[in-house]
Motif scaffolding. Structure first.
Motif, PDB file in Angstrom:
ATOM      1  N   UNK A 206       0.838  -1.204   0.000  1.00  0.00           N
ATOM      2  CA  UNK A 206       0.000   0.000   0.000  1.00  0.00           C
ATOM      3  C   UNK A 206       0.873   1.254   0.000  1.00  0.00           C
ATOM      4  N   UNK A 207       1.928   1.247   0.795  1.00  0.00           N
ATOM      5  CA  UNK A 207       2.851   2.388   0.804  1.00  0.00           C
ATOM      6  C   UNK A 207       3.451   2.620  -0.576  1.00  0.00           C
ATOM      7  N   UNK A 208       3.817   1.547  -1.253  1.00  0.00           N
ATOM      8  CA  UNK A 208       4.422   1.697  -2.577  1.00  0.00           C
ATOM      9  C   UNK A 208       3.415   2.183  -3.609  1.00  0.00           C
ATOM     10  N   UNK A 209       2.194   1.703  -3.515  1.00  0.00           N
ATOM     11  CA  UNK A 209       1.140   2.180  -4.419  1.00  0.00           C
ATOM     12  C   UNK A 209       0.967   3.688  -4.271  1.00  0.00           C
ATOM     13  N   UNK A 210       1.006   4.157  -3.034  1.00  0.00           N
ATOM     14  CA  UNK A 210       0.775   5.574  -2.749  1.00  0.00           C
ATOM     15  C   UNK A 210       2.033   6.428  -2.905  1.00  0.00           C
ATOM     16  N   UNK A 211       3.200   5.783  -2.990  1.00  0.00           N
ATOM     17  CA  UNK A 211       4.438   6.552  -2.972  1.00  0.00           C
ATOM     18  C   UNK A 211       4.672   7.173  -1.617  1.00  0.00           C
ATOM     19  N   UNK A 212       4.165   6.497  -0.560  1.00  0.00           N
ATOM     20  CA  UNK A 212       4.302   7.010   0.803  1.00  0.00           C
ATOM     21  C   UNK A 212       5.674   6.651   1.358  1.00  0.00           C
ATOM     22  N   UNK A 213       6.130   7.359   2.381  1.00  0.00           N
ATOM     23  CA  UNK A 213       7.413   7.018   3.013  1.00  0.00           C
ATOM     24  C   UNK A 213       7.392   5.590   3.549  1.00  0.00           C
ATOM     25  N   UNK A 214       8.504   4.862   3.459  1.00  0.00           N
ATOM     26  CA  UNK A 214       8.563   3.497   3.996  1.00  0.00           C
ATOM     27  C   UNK A 214       8.227   3.472   5.483  1.00  0.00           C
ATOM     28  N   UNK A 215       7.497   2.439   5.884  1.00  0.00           N
ATOM     29  CA  UNK A 215       7.125   2.232   7.292  1.00  0.00           C
ATOM     30  C   UNK A 215       6.270   3.351   7.869  1.00  0.00           C
ATOM     31  N   UNK A 216       5.552   4.046   7.005  1.00  0.00           N
ATOM     32  CA  UNK A 216       4.660   5.100   7.496  1.00  0.00           C
ATOM     33  C   UNK A 216       3.350   4.522   8.030  1.00  0.00           C
ATOM     34  N   UNK A 217       3.041   3.274   7.670  1.00  0.00           N
ATOM     35  CA  UNK A 217       1.838   2.603   8.162  1.00  0.00           C
ATOM     36  C   UNK A 217       2.217   1.533   9.183  1.00  0.00           C
ATOM     37  N   UNK A 218       1.363   1.384  10.162  1.00  0.00           N
ATOM     38  CA  UNK A 218       1.614   0.441  11.261  1.00  0.00           C
ATOM     39  C   UNK A 218       1.629  -1.005  10.773  1.00  0.00           C
ATOM     40  N   UNK A 219       2.534  -1.801  11.329  1.00  0.00           N
ATOM     41  CA  UNK A 219       2.566  -3.240  11.111  1.00  0.00           C
ATOM     42  C   UNK A 219       2.081  -3.946  12.378  1.00  0.00           C
ATOM     43  N   UNK A 220       1.359  -5.050  12.200  1.00  0.00           N
ATOM     44  CA  UNK A 220       0.916  -5.811  13.373  1.00  0.00           C
ATOM     45  C   UNK A 220       2.077  -6.598  13.945  1.00  0.00           C
ATOM     46  N   UNK A 221       1.880  -7.124  15.154  1.00  0.00           N
ATOM     47  CA  UNK A 221       2.929  -7.906  15.793  1.00  0.00           C
ATOM     48  C   UNK A 221       2.355  -9.203  16.342  1.00  0.00           C
ATOM     49  N   UNK A 222       3.235 -10.052  16.874  1.00  0.00           N
ATOM     50  CA  UNK A 222       2.828 -11.371  17.351  1.00  0.00           C
ATOM     51  C   UNK A 222       1.805 -11.268  18.480  1.00  0.00           C
ATOM     52  N   UNK A 223       1.961 -10.275  19.349  1.00  0.00           N
ATOM     53  CA  UNK A 223       1.034 -10.137  20.483  1.00  0.00           C
ATOM     54  C   UNK A 223      -0.391  -9.907  19.999  1.00  0.00           C
ATOM     55  N   UNK A 224      -0.553  -9.053  18.986  1.00  0.00           N
ATOM     56  CA  UNK A 224      -1.884  -8.772  18.453  1.00  0.00           C
ATOM     57  C   UNK A 224      -2.481 -10.010  17.791  1.00  0.00           C
ATOM     58  N   UNK A 225      -1.655 -10.767  17.086  1.00  0.00           N
ATOM     59  CA  UNK A 225      -2.132 -11.988  16.432  1.00  0.00           C
ATOM     60  C   UNK A 225      -2.591 -13.011  17.456  1.00  0.00           C
ATOM     61  N   UNK A 226      -1.852 -13.133  18.561  1.00  0.00           N
ATOM     62  CA  UNK A 226      -2.183 -14.133  19.571  1.00  0.00           C
ATOM     63  C   UNK A 226      -3.510 -13.838  20.271  1.00  0.00           C
ATOM     64  N   UNK A 227      -3.914 -12.587  20.294  1.00  0.00           N
ATOM     65  CA  UNK A 227      -5.234 -12.246  20.827  1.00  0.00           C
ATOM     66  C   UNK A 227      -6.321 -12.923  19.999  1.00  0.00           C
ATOM     67  N   UNK A 228      -6.133 -12.914  18.671  1.00  0.00           N
ATOM     68  CA  UNK A 228      -7.114 -13.546  17.788  1.00  0.00           C
ATOM     69  C   UNK A 228      -7.038 -15.066  17.861  1.00  0.00           C
ATOM     70  N   UNK A 229      -5.844 -15.586  18.059  1.00  0.00           N
ATOM     71  CA  UNK A 229      -5.695 -17.037  18.217  1.00  0.00           C
ATOM     72  C   UNK A 229      -6.474 -17.501  19.443  1.00  0.00           C
ATOM     73  N   UNK A 230      -6.389 -16.736  20.517  1.00  0.00           N
ATOM     74  CA  UNK A 230      -7.124 -17.073  21.736  1.00  0.00           C
ATOM     75  C   UNK A 230      -8.631 -17.033  21.490  1.00  0.00           C
ATOM     76  N   UNK A 231      -9.080 -16.048  20.709  1.00  0.00           N
ATOM     77  CA  UNK A 231     -10.504 -15.946  20.397  1.00  0.00           C
ATOM     78  C   UNK A 231     -10.966 -17.150  19.575  1.00  0.00           C
ATOM     79  N   UNK A 232     -10.130 -17.593  18.641  1.00  0.00           N
ATOM     80  CA  UNK A 232     -10.444 -18.763  17.839  1.00  0.00           C
ATOM     81  C   UNK A 232     -10.577 -19.998  18.738  1.00  0.00           C
ATOM     82  N   UNK A 233      -9.675 -20.150  19.669  1.00  0.00           N
ATOM     83  CA  UNK A 233      -9.684 -21.313  20.556  1.00  0.00           C
ATOM     84  C   UNK A 233     -10.879 -21.297  21.515  1.00  0.00           C
TER      85      UNK A 233
END
Length: 239
Positions: A206-233
């Motif tokens: 998305x950043x490249x499509x827009x020509x936006x500065x690198x890393x200008x948009x937030x990336x998710x992390x393992x902690x956020x993913x594990x919240x959803x894993x717990x919800x699935x379980x």
């Protein structure tokens, strides 16, 4: 003599029918849902149903329209906030969608379980098309602001919203598949890492499509993913 129904009573009953349809789509699938299922759920007659909706197709169209309206409301304040620059608005757009999903994790997990069934192919495509039609102009407005601010450089801004949403839908489909595969996959860490890297790859795209500065948009992390894993379980335990 035809019975007169007050507008508020009409809206309430219509909403009750839509609630029933939404629940049945999530439990049975649209293709397997019949008008009789609606009648049994709401406890109304066929004549009463057709007072509110001409057909099963009209009911689906109304359900899609309601989903559109409900999902648009929390996004508009971000779009129209004069204090935010384009990057802040774009990140706020994404964050708001994430918060809405997180606030209803249990419902989202149940939805994901049935959403990709063949029985929901029609409604899924209609929702995707409706979301695209609704959100693309909002994103395009953000992109145009970013061009004016000198943050974005894109050759075809009129198509920017459509391209971004296509990427987001692709990312969402991949994340759903990976999360659900955890029920049958022993290596949780590998799937977590794949989800994190998938999110990073799409944000970079998305950043490249827009020509936006690198890393200008937030990336998710393992902690956020594990919240959803717990919800699935948790959902699996109560299934």
């Amino acid at each position: 003599m035809a019975r007169t129904v007050k507008p508020e009573e009409f809206a309430a009953k219509r909403g009750e029918i839509l609630d029933a349809a939404q629940r049945l789509v999530l439990t049975k699938g649209y293709e397997q849902m019949s008008i009789q299922d609606i009648l049994d759920y709401v406890r109304i007659s066929s004549g009463a149903f057709h007072h509110y909706f001409d057909s099963r197709r009209a009911l689906l169209d109304a359900l899609i329209e309601r989903i559109q309206q409900e999902s648009e409301k929390p996004l508009l304040p971000i779009i129209h906030d004069p204090q935010l620059n384009a990057i802040e608005k774009l990140q706020g757009f994404f964050d708001t969608l994430d918060r809405l999903r997180s606030a209803r994790k249990a419902d989202v997990v149940k939805l994901v379980r049935v959403w990709y069934n063949d029985d929901n192919a029609i409604v899924r495509q209609k929702v995707d098309d409706a979301v695209l039609a609704q959100r693309a102009p909002l994103l395009t407005k953000i992109v145009r602001q970013g061009i004016q601010e000198g943050i974005f450089t894109i050759s075809h801004p009129d198509k920017a919203g459509e391209v971004i949403l296509s990427l987001l839908q692709g990312m969402g489909n991949t994340h759903a598949r990976l999360l659900l595969s955890l029920e049958h996959e022993a290596n949780e860490q590998r799937n977590v890492e794949e989800i994190v890297s998938t999110h990073a790859a799409y944000m970079e795209a998305i950043e490249r499509v827009l020509g936006a500065p690198p890393n200008s948009l937030h990336r998710t992390d393992a902690a956020a993913v594990k919240v959803w894993i717990e919800a699935i379980r948790e959902n699996s335990d109560h299934a």
